[in-house]
Structure formats: structure tokens, C-alpha cells
Design a protein around this motif. Structure first.
Motif, PDB file in Angstrom:
ATOM      1  N   THR A 185      -4.223  26.573 -10.342  1.00 31.72           N
ATOM      2  CA  THR A 185      -3.542  26.899 -11.598  1.00 31.72           C
ATOM      3  C   THR A 185      -2.027  26.714 -11.514  1.00 31.72           C
ATOM      4  OG1 THR A 185      -3.378  29.235 -10.991  1.00 31.72           O
ATOM      5  CG2 THR A 185      -5.340  28.553 -12.249  1.00 31.72           C
ATOM      6  N   ASP A 186      -1.559  26.200 -10.394  1.00 34.90           N
ATOM      7  CA  ASP A 186      -0.112  26.046 -10.156  1.00 34.90           C
ATOM      8  C   ASP A 186       0.637  27.370 -10.288  1.00 34.90           C
ATOM      9  OD1 ASP A 186      -0.083  23.343  -9.510  1.00 34.90           O
ATOM     10  OD2 ASP A 186       0.044  22.735 -11.616  1.00 34.90           O
ATOM     11  N   ASP A 187      -0.011  28.449  -9.868  1.00 33.24           N
ATOM     12  CA  ASP A 187       0.593  29.783  -9.881  1.00 33.24           C
ATOM     13  C   ASP A 187       1.102  30.074  -8.466  1.00 33.24           C
ATOM     14  OD1 ASP A 187       1.214  32.496  -9.928  1.00 33.24           O
ATOM     15  OD2 ASP A 187      -0.491  33.025 -11.190  1.00 33.24           O
ATOM     16  N   GLU A 188       2.370  29.817  -8.254  1.00 26.98           N
ATOM     17  CA  GLU A 188       2.951  29.981  -6.923  1.00 26.98           C
ATOM     18  C   GLU A 188       2.908  31.430  -6.453  1.00 26.98           C
ATOM     19  OE1 GLU A 188       6.836  28.240  -6.973  1.00 26.98           O
ATOM     20  OE2 GLU A 188       6.058  26.227  -7.310  1.00 26.98           O
ATOM     21  N   ARG A 189       3.060  32.362  -7.379  1.00 26.70           N
ATOM     22  CA  ARG A 189       3.032  33.783  -7.012  1.00 26.70           C
ATOM     23  C   ARG A 189       1.652  34.171  -6.482  1.00 26.70           C
ATOM     24  NH1 ARG A 189       1.174  38.266  -8.998  1.00 26.70           N
ATOM     25  NH2 ARG A 189       0.560  37.355 -10.976  1.00 26.70           N
ATOM     26  N   LEU A 190       0.601  33.756  -7.163  1.00 22.90           N
ATOM     27  CA  LEU A 190      -0.758  34.071  -6.739  1.00 22.90           C
ATOM     28  C   LEU A 190      -1.076  33.399  -5.402  1.00 22.90           C
ATOM     29  CD1 LEU A 190      -3.388  35.516  -7.474  1.00 22.90           C
ATOM     30  CD2 LEU A 190      -4.106  33.437  -8.669  1.00 22.90           C
ATOM     31  N   GLU A 191      -0.623  32.177  -5.251  1.00 25.63           N
ATOM     32  CA  GLU A 191      -0.823  31.461  -3.989  1.00 25.63           C
ATOM     33  C   GLU A 191      -0.130  32.197  -2.842  1.00 25.63           C
ATOM     34  OE1 GLU A 191      -0.043  27.018  -2.129  1.00 25.63           O
ATOM     35  OE2 GLU A 191       0.214  27.322  -4.281  1.00 25.63           O
ATOM     36  N   ALA A 192       1.084  32.657  -3.084  1.00 28.86           N
ATOM     37  CA  ALA A 192       1.834  33.394  -2.060  1.00 28.86           C
ATOM     38  C   ALA A 192       1.157  34.723  -1.735  1.00 28.86           C
ATOM     39  CB  ALA A 192       3.264  33.634  -2.525  1.00 28.86           C
ATOM     40  N   GLU A 193       0.639  35.417  -2.764  1.00 26.03           N
ATOM     41  CA  GLU A 193      -0.083  36.672  -2.519  1.00 26.03           C
ATOM     42  C   GLU A 193      -1.285  36.426  -1.618  1.00 26.03           C
ATOM     43  OE1 GLU A 193      -1.298  38.802  -6.020  1.00 26.03           O
ATOM     44  OE2 GLU A 193       0.711  38.779  -6.859  1.00 26.03           O
ATOM     45  N   GLY A 194      -1.965  35.337  -1.854  1.00 24.33           N
ATOM     46  CA  GLY A 194      -3.118  34.994  -1.027  1.00 24.33           C
ATOM     47  C   GLY A 194      -2.735  34.769   0.418  1.00 24.33           C
ATOM     48  N   LYS A 195      -1.629  34.089   0.630  1.00 26.99           N
ATOM     49  CA  LYS A 195      -1.163  33.850   1.994  1.00 26.99           C
ATOM     50  C   LYS A 195      -0.770  35.156   2.673  1.00 26.99           C
ATOM     51  CE  LYS A 195       0.277  29.097   1.250  1.00 26.99           C
ATOM     52  NZ  LYS A 195       1.382  28.131   1.237  1.00 26.99           N
ATOM     53  N   VAL A 196      -0.158  36.064   1.909  1.00 29.38           N
ATOM     54  CA  VAL A 196       0.226  37.365   2.456  1.00 29.38           C
ATOM     55  C   VAL A 196      -1.022  38.160   2.844  1.00 29.38           C
ATOM     56  CG1 VAL A 196       1.263  39.607   1.896  1.00 29.38           C
ATOM     57  CG2 VAL A 196       2.456  37.496   1.301  1.00 29.38           C
TER      58      VAL A 196
END
Length: 56
Positions: free
Chosen positions: A26-37
């Protein structure tokens, strides 16, 4: 490390992978970063538990 801790850590890792994938799609950088965290937290918990198991 108890089996319940292993299950919780694995669930957190899987949840993180799902968030990261959803963020990428979805090109949601915040969600992607949360997943990595979430994945990183699970990895740290696993490493700590592995050290504890080694001391027993």
C-alpha cells in the motif's frame, strides 16, 4: 525459554512480517516500519531467551 514465550515471539514476528508486507503493498511507509520494529523486537526477545537458556 518456555513454549508460551516461543509462541508469543513467533506470533510477534509473523505479525511484523504481515505489517511490513501490507505497508509495501500500500506504499504505507509507517506501517512497513512498524512491521520491521515488531520483527526486531521479536528477534531481541528470542536472543535474550536463548542466552538465558544457555546459562541454565
Amino acid at each position: 525459554m518456555g513454549i508460551d514465550d516461543k509462541i508469543k515471539n513467533e506470533a510477534e514476528d509473523v505479525k511484523g512480517k504481515g505489517k511490513e508486507a501490507a505497508g509495501k503493498m500500500t506504499d504505507d511507509e509507517r506501517l512497513e516500519a512498524e512491521g520491521k520494529v515488531d520483527q526486531a523486537k521479536a528477534g531481541v526477545k528470542k536472543a535474550v531467551e536463548d542466552v538465558k537458556d544457555g546459562l541454565d
